[in-house]
Enzyme design. Structure first.
Site, PDB file in Angstrom:
ATOM      1  N   GLY A 145       0.969  -1.385   0.050  1.00  0.00           N
ATOM      2  CA  GLY A 145       0.057  -0.045   0.071  1.00  0.00           C
ATOM      3  C   GLY A 145       0.830   1.331   0.113  1.00  0.00           C
ATOM      4  CB  CYS A 146       0.134   4.722  -1.120  1.00  0.00           C
ATOM      5  SG  CYS A 146      -1.536   4.876  -0.114  1.00  0.00           S
TER       6      CYS A 146
END
Length: 340
Positions: free
Chosen positions: A145-146
């Protein structure tokens, strides 16, 4: 190599198109979505005219496998776990940008509030933070994920060397509006974001267990982190400001050497003498890291910045593709950030 994208109309899907267009070893052969079927992608997004004029197709796993060599999933959570089943059964390579294959089933269901992927599917996937995971020859990649990418890259050198009290970690992470996804919500409505600063999912963000899972690989004493997420009134970018208590005082030079030793051969991680700024990474796959030590409190502040759509999503997915195939990991990337 021929590839397809499922979930083309979201921000990450569109960013994949931009990056793959400059990749000399990859050809994008099909794009798929649940709406706008039969419409050219460039008729919806005119900036792609003459760049990607592919028609959007409905999802058909058999057709994708007949025409492509790998499929990217740039879909919302809960979608890839179902649509990827045919590819997994056929041993057909998948890179999943969503969160569906990052976590054990019970943890996924707790944090995502959705049914998890089947265990047989989860067992196939490798969680691949590109700077630390050997994915050469792998076929199923769970892209980080970011927020997780920015935080893990900021903290892993310290955790790996066991230099901090791991249960002292506090992260204040801020994201541009694209990080909230394309579906409009109250928190992402223009009038609520413009000239405003909004904290959301405090203590509840689904990337928290992902970060704990990966940091815990290097220090089993880690049990939790304090993690907040906020929206900035900008389109792109993540800044993760991480506060950690050192086990013993360290000079800035000593800290710098620890990071340099781990990331010396990692072309997308840059250590900055000054504290990082968002616009220095926008449009690029770079993660810039800087830090400052406070000898009064014995707290080290580590700041990392990434473009949430590139290093935090599509860019890292292409970086992982390069590493899977044994290519130069910078293949296909513009190495200069857009800056403005």
């Amino acid at each position: 190599m021929k590839v397809s994208i499922v979930g083309i109309t979201g921000y990450s899907g569109l960013e994949l198109v931009r990056i793959l267009n400059g990749h000399q070893k990859v050809e994008l052969v099909s794009v798929h979505a649940t709406k706008e079927i039969g419409t050219k992608l460039s008729d919806i997004y005119s900036y792609l005219k003459g760049i990607c004029d592919l028609e959007i197709q409905s999802f058909d796993s058999q057709k994708i496998m007949a025409t492509a060599d790998l499929v990217f999933f740039a879909t919302p959570s809960g979608v890839a776990k179902e649509l990827a089943k045919d590819f997994i059964a056929a041993d057909f390579p998948v890179i999943d940008i969503s969160g569906d294959h990052r976590l054990p089933a019970a943890i996924y269901e707790k944090w995502y509030k959705k049914a998890a992927a089947e265990q047989a599917s989860l067992d196939k996937f490798t969680y691949a933070l590109a700077e630390l995971t050997d994915v050469k020859g792998k076929k199923f990649i769970a892209n980080p994920g970011c927020y997780a990418t920015a935080t893990e890259l900021a903290l892993l050198p310290l955790v790996k060397e066991k230099l901090i009290d791991v249960n002292s970690i506090i992260v204040d992470a801020k994201s541009g509006l694209t990080g909230a996804g394309k579906v409009l919500s109250e928190s992402s409505h223009f009038v609520n974001v413009h000239d405003n600063y909004v904290t959301y999912k405090l203590n509840r963000h689904q990337h928290i267990p992902e970060i704990v899972q990966e940091l815990k690989r290097f220090d089993n004493n880690l049990e939790h982190i304090q993690f907040s997420t906020s929206l900035l009134p900008v389109n792109r970018g993540i800044m993760a400001t991480c506060y950690v208590t050192l086990k013993k005082p360290l000079s800035n030079e000593a800290v710098s050497k620890i990071y340099q030793d781990l990331y010396a051969d990692k072309p997308f991680v840059r250590l900055q003498q000054d504290l990082p700024e968002l616009h220095n990474v926008i449009g690029s796959n770079f993660c810039d890291i800087g830090f400052a030590y406070n000898p009064v409190t014995n707290v080290l502040t580590v700041i990392s910045v990434i473009d949430n759509l590139v290093k935090g999503a599509a860019g890292q997915a292409v970086q992982n593709l390069n590493l899977m195939m044994g290519w130069d990991e910078t293949e296909g990337f513009p190495m200069t950030p857009s800056y403005l």
